[in-house]
Scaffold this motif. Structure first.
Motif, PDB file in Angstrom:
ATOM      1  N   CYS A 158       0.810  -1.225   0.000  1.00 50.45           N
ATOM      2  CA  CYS A 158       0.000   0.000   0.000  1.00 50.45           C
ATOM      3  C   CYS A 158       0.843   1.275   0.000  1.00 50.45           C
ATOM      4  O   CYS A 158       0.517   2.240  -0.701  1.00 50.45           O
ATOM      5  N   MET A 159       1.921   1.316   0.791  1.00 51.28           N
ATOM      6  CA  MET A 159       2.724   2.541   0.828  1.00 51.28           C
ATOM      7  C   MET A 159       3.347   2.816  -0.537  1.00 51.28           C
ATOM      8  O   MET A 159       3.350   3.953  -1.024  1.00 51.28           O
ATOM      9  N   ALA A 162       0.698   3.936  -2.989  1.00 53.13           N
ATOM     10  CA  ALA A 162       0.318   5.333  -2.776  1.00 53.13           C
ATOM     11  C   ALA A 162       1.362   6.277  -3.387  1.00 53.13           C
ATOM     12  O   ALA A 162       1.018   7.283  -4.025  1.00 53.13           O
ATOM     13  N   ILE A 244       3.008  12.957   5.288  1.00 49.71           N
ATOM     14  CA  ILE A 244       2.100  11.904   5.760  1.00 49.71           C
ATOM     15  C   ILE A 244       1.065  12.539   6.680  1.00 49.71           C
ATOM     16  O   ILE A 244       1.396  13.054   7.755  1.00 49.71           O
ATOM     17  N   GLN A 246      -2.131  12.370   9.211  1.00 47.41           N
ATOM     18  CA  GLN A 246      -2.702  11.436  10.177  1.00 47.41           C
ATOM     19  C   GLN A 246      -3.928  12.062  10.832  1.00 47.41           C
ATOM     20  O   GLN A 246      -4.098  13.278  10.814  1.00 47.41           O
ATOM     21  N   LEU A 265       0.626  11.461   1.345  1.00 45.11           N
ATOM     22  CA  LEU A 265       0.056  10.165   1.697  1.00 45.11           C
ATOM     23  C   LEU A 265      -0.817  10.320   2.937  1.00 45.11           C
ATOM     24  O   LEU A 265      -0.620  11.243   3.734  1.00 45.11           O
ATOM     25  N   TYR A 267      -1.912   8.289   6.335  1.00 42.37           N
ATOM     26  CA  TYR A 267      -1.612   7.134   7.189  1.00 42.37           C
ATOM     27  C   TYR A 267      -2.846   6.827   8.035  1.00 42.37           C
ATOM     28  O   TYR A 267      -3.367   7.708   8.731  1.00 42.37           O
ATOM     29  N   GLU A 276      -1.475  -1.139  10.075  1.00 41.76           N
ATOM     30  CA  GLU A 276      -1.518   0.193   9.472  1.00 41.76           C
ATOM     31  C   GLU A 276      -1.709   0.109   7.970  1.00 41.76           C
ATOM     32  O   GLU A 276      -1.489  -0.934   7.341  1.00 41.76           O
ATOM     33  N   HIS A 277      -2.108   1.244   7.403  1.00 34.22           N
ATOM     34  CA  HIS A 277      -2.389   1.288   5.976  1.00 34.22           C
ATOM     35  C   HIS A 277      -2.144   2.691   5.457  1.00 34.22           C
ATOM     36  O   HIS A 277      -2.385   3.687   6.156  1.00 34.22           O
ATOM     37  N   TYR A 278      -1.628   2.757   4.233  1.00 35.48           N
ATOM     38  CA  TYR A 278      -1.405   4.041   3.569  1.00 35.48           C
ATOM     39  C   TYR A 278      -2.330   4.158   2.368  1.00 35.48           C
ATOM     40  O   TYR A 278      -2.550   3.189   1.630  1.00 35.48           O
ATOM     41  N   ASN A 279      -2.880   5.359   2.174  1.00 35.60           N
ATOM     42  CA  ASN A 279      -3.659   5.683   0.985  1.00 35.60           C
ATOM     43  C   ASN A 279      -3.043   6.891   0.299  1.00 35.60           C
ATOM     44  O   ASN A 279      -2.241   7.626   0.895  1.00 35.60           O
ATOM     45  N   SER A 280      -3.437   7.089  -0.942  1.00 40.75           N
ATOM     46  CA  SER A 280      -3.043   8.297  -1.659  1.00 40.75           C
ATOM     47  C   SER A 280      -4.143   9.343  -1.471  1.00 40.75           C
ATOM     48  O   SER A 280      -5.138   9.103  -0.774  1.00 40.75           O
TER      49      SER A 280
END
Length: 293
Positions: A158-159, A162, A244, A246, A265, A267, A276-280
């Motif tokens: 995912c990171m 993104a 990032i 949050q 990104l 977080y 944990e997960h990252y999105n764009s």
């Protein structure tokens, strides 16, 4: 109803024809024997009758045995043919042997399926829990900047996905695989910058060079999740800041020393039950429309 092959019919027909020929020949022989014995010789006539009856009986017996032998041979051939067919049918229906490589692929597919099922279960559990609260906060933070979340799959990449999505906005051709490869190369060539931040979870000791090498190999060859260290390496590789965002903390920016516009990104700590997960991010619809007009 028994089915008879053309080959069997041909053999039987040939045998019947031969029997007819032999009977005619025998009748001709008998007629010759009769002509050779005077009609008034009763003794020889009586012997002739016995000899004729014996010859006819022997021929009838012979023909009968030959016909029965032909039928027996045909049945045995049919049984052999059926046995071969059954054997072939068993072989055709026997499941093919599964190779070791296929077994590995099947195990990998089963693990991925299990992970997706666990993610789906976690999503249902978090629908009105921490995930929902986190999502609401992030939506407000992003809306203030005229942004919204752009979802990427939660598959361990995912990171990197993104980052890839952010770079596509700048027409960069770097893929997830390329980003992983370059991250590992950079970290290996700058081991002293990263090694102090990695510890063995079992002993608490700092990674050995061998353990660090394995860590970098996993970046390239597995779906190992990326984090703060990998983001630091990517900021140097791309010479671009990475911000990032949050929900419960101020944004973190790595690579602030670079003057370019940062990649952004999101977080999410509670996005999924697995970690944990990252999105764009992307522009809100109204902002995107304004930019196009």
């Amino acid at each position: 109803m028994e089915v008879v092959s053309l080959e069997e019919l041909d053999e039987e027909e040939q045998l019947v024809r031969r029997h007819r020929k032999e009977k005619k020949e025998l009748q001709a022989k008998i007629q010759g024997m009769k002509n050779a014995v005077p009609k008034n010789d009763k003794k020889r006539r009586k012997q002739l009758t016995e000899d004729v009856a014996k010859l006819e009986a022997e021929m009838e017996k012979k023909h009968k045995e030959e016909l029965e032998q032909l039928k027996l041979t045909s049945k045995e051939s049919k049984r052999d043919f059926d046995a071969v067919n059954i054997s072939n049918l068993v072989l055709e229906n026997h499941p093919p042997r599964i190779s070791r490589a296929q077994k590995r692929r099947d195990r990998k597919a089963a693990l991925e399926k299990e992970q997706k099922e666990r993610i789906a279960e976690a999503e249902l559990e978090n629908l009105h829990g921490a995930r929902h609260v986190e999502g609401e906060k992030l939506a407000q933070i992003l809306a203030a900047r005229e942004l919204e979340i752009k979802q990427v799959p939660s598959d361990g990449h995912c990171m990197y996905r993104a980052i890839e999505d952010q770079l596509q906005e700048r027409e960069s051709p770097l893929t997830v695989a390329a980003l992983r490869s370059r991250t590992a190369e950079y970290m290996q060539s700058h081991m002293e910058d990263f090694l102090p931040f990695l510890t063995n979870p079992n002993t608490g000791d700092m990674y050995t060079p061998e353990e660090f090498g394995k860590y970098c190999d996993d970046i390239v060859n597995t779906a190992a999740w990326g984090g703060q260290l990998e983001l630091r390496a990517l900021s140097h590789i791309l010479q671009t800041p990475i911000e990032i965002i949050q929900a419960d903390s101020p944004p973190i920016v790595v690579g602030e020393e670079y003057p370019k516009k940062p990649l952004i990104l999101v977080y999410m700590r509670h996005a999924y039950g697995l970690g944990e997960h990252y999105n764009s991010v992307t522009w809100l619809v109204n902002r995107a429309t304004e930019n196009c007009s």
